[in-house]
Design a protein around this motif. Sequence first.
Motif, PDB file in Angstrom:
ATOM      1  N   VAL A   5       0.826  -1.207   0.000  1.00  0.00           N
ATOM      2  CA  VAL A   5       0.000   0.000   0.000  1.00  0.00           C
ATOM      3  C   VAL A   5       0.865   1.264   0.000  1.00  0.00           C
ATOM      4  CG1 VAL A   5      -1.750   1.267   1.341  1.00  0.00           C
ATOM      5  CG2 VAL A   5      -1.882  -1.208   1.153  1.00  0.00           C
ATOM      6  N   SER A   6       2.103   1.144   0.434  1.00  0.00           N
ATOM      7  CA  SER A   6       2.917   2.350   0.631  1.00  0.00           C
ATOM      8  C   SER A   6       3.273   3.052  -0.676  1.00  0.00           C
ATOM      9  CB  SER A   6       4.181   2.020   1.418  1.00  0.00           C
ATOM     10  OG  SER A   6       4.994   1.115   0.720  1.00  0.00           O
ATOM     11  N   PHE A   7       3.584   2.322  -1.746  1.00  0.00           N
ATOM     12  CA  PHE A   7       3.931   2.992  -3.001  1.00  0.00           C
ATOM     13  C   PHE A   7       2.763   3.794  -3.578  1.00  0.00           C
ATOM     14  CE2 PHE A   7       7.508  -0.195  -3.540  1.00  0.00           C
ATOM     15  CZ  PHE A   7       8.478   0.722  -3.189  1.00  0.00           C
ATOM     16  N   PRO A   8       1.567   3.210  -3.691  1.00  0.00           N
ATOM     17  CA  PRO A   8       0.452   4.035  -4.171  1.00  0.00           C
ATOM     18  C   PRO A   8       0.132   5.210  -3.244  1.00  0.00           C
ATOM     19  CG  PRO A   8      -0.122   1.714  -4.291  1.00  0.00           C
ATOM     20  CD  PRO A   8       1.180   1.803  -3.567  1.00  0.00           C
ATOM     21  N   ARG A   9       0.299   5.009  -1.954  1.00  0.00           N
ATOM     22  CA  ARG A   9       0.024   6.098  -1.000  1.00  0.00           C
ATOM     23  C   ARG A   9       1.035   7.228  -1.159  1.00  0.00           C
ATOM     24  NH1 ARG A   9      -3.319   6.933   3.298  1.00  0.00           N
ATOM     25  NH2 ARG A   9      -2.488   8.228   4.953  1.00  0.00           N
ATOM     26  N   LEU A  10       2.290   6.896  -1.375  1.00  0.00           N
ATOM     27  CA  LEU A  10       3.307   7.926  -1.583  1.00  0.00           C
ATOM     28  C   LEU A  10       3.044   8.723  -2.853  1.00  0.00           C
ATOM     29  CD1 LEU A  10       6.548   6.017  -0.565  1.00  0.00           C
ATOM     30  CD2 LEU A  10       5.608   8.026   0.560  1.00  0.00           C
ATOM     31  N   ILE A  11       2.563   8.059  -3.877  1.00  0.00           N
ATOM     32  CA  ILE A  11       2.283   8.748  -5.140  1.00  0.00           C
ATOM     33  C   ILE A  11       1.015   9.588  -5.034  1.00  0.00           C
ATOM     34  CG2 ILE A  11       1.636   8.363  -7.561  1.00  0.00           C
ATOM     35  CD1 ILE A  11       3.501   5.918  -7.486  1.00  0.00           C
ATOM     36  N   GLY A  12      -0.001   9.057  -4.354  1.00  0.00           N
ATOM     37  CA  GLY A  12      -1.295   9.727  -4.314  1.00  0.00           C
ATOM     38  C   GLY A  12      -1.434  10.829  -3.287  1.00  0.00           C
ATOM     39  N   ARG A  13      -0.644  10.811  -2.227  1.00  0.00           N
ATOM     40  CA  ARG A  13      -0.792  11.798  -1.158  1.00  0.00           C
ATOM     41  C   ARG A  13       0.559  12.292  -0.708  1.00  0.00           C
ATOM     42  NH1 ARG A  13      -5.475   9.829   2.954  1.00  0.00           N
ATOM     43  NH2 ARG A  13      -7.012   9.315   1.386  1.00  0.00           N
ATOM     44  N   GLU A  14       0.548  13.430  -0.047  1.00  0.00           N
ATOM     45  CA  GLU A  14       1.778  13.991   0.513  1.00  0.00           C
ATOM     46  C   GLU A  14       1.994  13.420   1.915  1.00  0.00           C
ATOM     47  OE1 GLU A  14       4.231  16.098  -0.516  1.00  0.00           O
ATOM     48  OE2 GLU A  14       3.383  15.841  -2.513  1.00  0.00           O
ATOM     49  N   VAL A  15       2.605  12.235   1.982  1.00  0.00           N
ATOM     50  CA  VAL A  15       2.931  11.609   3.261  1.00  0.00           C
ATOM     51  C   VAL A  15       4.393  11.186   3.232  1.00  0.00           C
ATOM     52  CG1 VAL A  15       0.598  10.777   3.750  1.00  0.00           C
ATOM     53  CG2 VAL A  15       2.178   9.336   2.492  1.00  0.00           C
ATOM     54  N   ASP A  16       4.963  11.030   4.411  1.00  0.00           N
ATOM     55  CA  ASP A  16       6.339  10.540   4.460  1.00  0.00           C
ATOM     56  C   ASP A  16       6.338   9.021   4.331  1.00  0.00           C
ATOM     57  OD1 ASP A  16       7.012  10.080   7.926  1.00  0.00           O
ATOM     58  OD2 ASP A  16       5.071  10.466   6.997  1.00  0.00           O
ATOM     59  N   PHE A  17       7.495   8.443   4.050  1.00  0.00           N
ATOM     60  CA  PHE A  17       7.553   7.010   3.757  1.00  0.00           C
ATOM     61  C   PHE A  17       7.297   6.153   5.000  1.00  0.00           C
ATOM     62  CE2 PHE A  17      11.851   7.956   5.027  1.00  0.00           C
ATOM     63  CZ  PHE A  17      12.309   6.805   5.650  1.00  0.00           C
ATOM     64  N   ILE A  18       7.610   6.642   6.184  1.00  0.00           N
ATOM     65  CA  ILE A  18       7.344   5.877   7.408  1.00  0.00           C
ATOM     66  C   ILE A  18       5.838   5.714   7.615  1.00  0.00           C
ATOM     67  CG2 ILE A  18       7.595   5.856   9.924  1.00  0.00           C
ATOM     68  CD1 ILE A  18      10.199   5.305   8.517  1.00  0.00           C
ATOM     69  N   THR A  19       5.095   6.813   7.445  1.00  0.00           N
ATOM     70  CA  THR A  19       3.633   6.752   7.572  1.00  0.00           C
ATOM     71  C   THR A  19       3.046   5.821   6.523  1.00  0.00           C
ATOM     72  OG1 THR A  19       3.627   9.020   8.390  1.00  0.00           O
ATOM     73  CG2 THR A  19       1.528   8.144   7.603  1.00  0.00           C
ATOM     74  N   ALA A  20       3.566   5.869   5.316  1.00  0.00           N
ATOM     75  CA  ALA A  20       3.071   4.997   4.252  1.00  0.00           C
ATOM     76  C   ALA A  20       3.344   3.524   4.572  1.00  0.00           C
ATOM     77  CB  ALA A  20       3.715   5.378   2.927  1.00  0.00           C
ATOM     78  N   MET A  21       4.517   3.215   5.108  1.00  0.00           N
ATOM     79  CA  MET A  21       4.832   1.823   5.454  1.00  0.00           C
ATOM     80  C   MET A  21       3.990   1.332   6.622  1.00  0.00           C
ATOM     81  SD  MET A  21       8.898   1.247   4.748  1.00  0.00           S
ATOM     82  CE  MET A  21       9.458   2.298   6.051  1.00  0.00           C
ATOM     83  N   ILE A  22       3.766   2.190   7.616  1.00  0.00           N
ATOM     84  CA  ILE A  22       2.917   1.802   8.749  1.00  0.00           C
ATOM     85  C   ILE A  22       1.492   1.539   8.269  1.00  0.00           C
ATOM     86  CG2 ILE A  22       1.858   2.666  10.881  1.00  0.00           C
ATOM     87  CD1 ILE A  22       4.562   4.068  11.436  1.00  0.00           C
TER      88      ILE A  22
END
Length: 83
Positions: free
Chosen positions: A24-41
């Motif tokens: 889920v982290s890669f699409p979340r990083l592309i779609g929203r302004e979040v840091d990679f730690i939040t995306a991985m969690i």
Amino acid sequence: MGFLTVGHIIGAVLAAVTFSLTVVSFPRLIGREVDFITAMITSVRAVATNPAAMLGWALCVVLMLEFKRCSRPRFGTPERQEL
């Protein structure tokens, strides 16, 4: 247990960890302004919340990769020539 069995178990664990961190982290990083730690969690939480759906998605990815691997020409075989 032989080395082959241990290697397969270690590989499966590493693949599961990598999948749960990135599904889920890669699409979340592309779609929203979040840091990679939040995306991985978020990705790990999604896998923990929906294990059946994520296992189905992992199976789809494995089947697509295996289909692609089996459909390419073998080494040393002549390639198709179009007329």
